[in-house]
Design a protein around this motif. Structure first.
Motif, PDB file in Angstrom:
ATOM      1  N   TRP A  32      -4.004   6.110 -15.320  1.00 40.82           N
ATOM      2  CA  TRP A  32      -4.900   5.392 -14.407  1.00 40.82           C
ATOM      3  C   TRP A  32      -4.698   3.887 -14.548  1.00 40.82           C
ATOM      4  O   TRP A  32      -4.598   3.159 -13.562  1.00 40.82           O
ATOM      5  N   ASP A  33      -4.626   3.430 -15.793  1.00 44.54           N
ATOM      6  CA  ASP A  33      -4.439   2.001 -16.044  1.00 44.54           C
ATOM      7  C   ASP A  33      -3.121   1.495 -15.460  1.00 44.54           C
ATOM      8  O   ASP A  33      -3.060   0.398 -14.896  1.00 44.54           O
ATOM      9  N   ILE A  34      -2.065   2.280 -15.570  1.00 46.33           N
ATOM     10  CA  ILE A  34      -0.770   1.875 -15.019  1.00 46.33           C
ATOM     11  C   ILE A  34      -0.823   1.799 -13.499  1.00 46.33           C
ATOM     12  O   ILE A  34      -0.332   0.837 -12.899  1.00 46.33           O
ATOM     13  N   ILE A  35      -1.445   2.773 -12.857  1.00 48.98           N
ATOM     14  CA  ILE A  35      -1.544   2.769 -11.395  1.00 48.98           C
ATOM     15  C   ILE A  35      -2.333   1.539 -10.925  1.00 48.98           C
ATOM     16  O   ILE A  35      -1.918   0.840  -9.996  1.00 48.98           O
ATOM     17  N   VAL A  36      -3.457   1.269 -11.562  1.00 46.82           N
ATOM     18  CA  VAL A  36      -4.283   0.122 -11.180  1.00 46.82           C
ATOM     19  C   VAL A  36      -3.518  -1.181 -11.409  1.00 46.82           C
ATOM     20  O   VAL A  36      -3.546  -2.091 -10.574  1.00 46.82           O
ATOM     21  N   THR A  37      -2.788  -1.281 -12.517  1.00 44.90           N
ATOM     22  CA  THR A  37      -1.996  -2.474 -12.800  1.00 44.90           C
ATOM     23  C   THR A  37      -0.916  -2.676 -11.746  1.00 44.90           C
ATOM     24  O   THR A  37      -0.692  -3.804 -11.277  1.00 44.90           O
ATOM     25  N   LEU A  38      -0.249  -1.608 -11.341  1.00 49.89           N
ATOM     26  CA  LEU A  38       0.782  -1.715 -10.302  1.00 49.89           C
ATOM     27  C   LEU A  38       0.186  -2.163  -8.968  1.00 49.89           C
ATOM     28  O   LEU A  38       0.773  -2.985  -8.264  1.00 49.89           O
ATOM     29  N   ILE A  39      -0.960  -1.629  -8.616  1.00 49.14           N
ATOM     30  CA  ILE A  39      -1.613  -2.010  -7.358  1.00 49.14           C
ATOM     31  C   ILE A  39      -2.020  -3.487  -7.395  1.00 49.14           C
ATOM     32  O   ILE A  39      -1.785  -4.236  -6.446  1.00 49.14           O
ATOM     33  N   LEU A  40      -2.620  -3.921  -8.491  1.00 52.02           N
ATOM     34  CA  LEU A  40      -3.025  -5.325  -8.603  1.00 52.02           C
ATOM     35  C   LEU A  40      -1.822  -6.262  -8.610  1.00 52.02           C
ATOM     36  O   LEU A  40      -1.856  -7.338  -8.006  1.00 52.02           O
ATOM     37  N   ALA A  41      -0.749  -5.853  -9.282  1.00 52.31           N
ATOM     38  CA  ALA A  41       0.472  -6.673  -9.281  1.00 52.31           C
ATOM     39  C   ALA A  41       1.021  -6.787  -7.863  1.00 52.31           C
ATOM     40  O   ALA A  41       1.447  -7.872  -7.440  1.00 52.31           O
ATOM     41  N   PHE A  42       1.003  -5.706  -7.108  1.00 56.68           N
ATOM     42  CA  PHE A  42       1.475  -5.751  -5.723  1.00 56.68           C
ATOM     43  C   PHE A  42       0.620  -6.698  -4.892  1.00 56.68           C
ATOM     44  O   PHE A  42       1.131  -7.510  -4.123  1.00 56.68           O
ATOM     45  N   ILE A  43      -0.685  -6.619  -5.049  1.00 51.49           N
ATOM     46  CA  ILE A  43      -1.597  -7.453  -4.257  1.00 51.49           C
ATOM     47  C   ILE A  43      -1.412  -8.935  -4.572  1.00 51.49           C
ATOM     48  O   ILE A  43      -1.304  -9.771  -3.671  1.00 51.49           O
ATOM     49  N   PHE A  44      -1.361  -9.286  -5.849  1.00 52.04           N
ATOM     50  CA  PHE A  44      -1.364 -10.697  -6.229  1.00 52.04           C
ATOM     51  C   PHE A  44       0.020 -11.326  -6.348  1.00 52.04           C
ATOM     52  O   PHE A  44       0.137 -12.548  -6.297  1.00 52.04           O
TER      53      PHE A  44
END
Length: 112
Positions: free
Chosen positions: A19-31
């Motif tokens: 879960w943490d990896i998925i959220v980190t990837l999504i936030l990295a994509f956004i920012f």
């Protein structure tokens, strides 16, 4: 295939490392994705008042087919219609992009 399905449907517990990896990837994509990738640039209103410079910024499509000699008259009409004033535009200058190849707008100057 099962892992891909779980990843696609977020079938991981909220406190897991997946879960943490998925959220980190999504936030990295956004920012971290630059705006240029999506050609997402803020758009201003068609006419903006710039009181410090005693002028107005006019969107290029509003004066696109107007001859250069008639631009102050047309700009005066547009500004007076938009802001319900009786302003007189003295001169209109094009605002070019960094490469100076495309008109991004027009600066319309009023009386000082």
């Amino acid at each position: 295939m099962r892992t891909l399905r779980r990843l696609l449907f977020w079938d991981f517990p909220r406190t897991s490392w997946q879960w943490d990896i998925i959220v980190t990837l999504i936030l990295a994509f956004i920012f971290l994705t630059p705006r240029d990738v999506f050609r997402d640039q803020p758009r201003a209103a068609s006419i903006q008042m710039l009181p410090a410079q005693q002028g107005f910024l006019i969107e290029p499509k509003l004066l696109a087919n107007v001859p250069e000699a008639d631009q102050p008259k047309k700009a005066t009409e547009l500004v007076n219609q938009r802001f319900k004033t009786h302003t007189t535009i003295l001169r209109v200058e094009p605002v070019l992009d960094e490469a100076e190849s495309e008109i991004k707008g027009y600066m319309a100057y009023t009386k000082p």
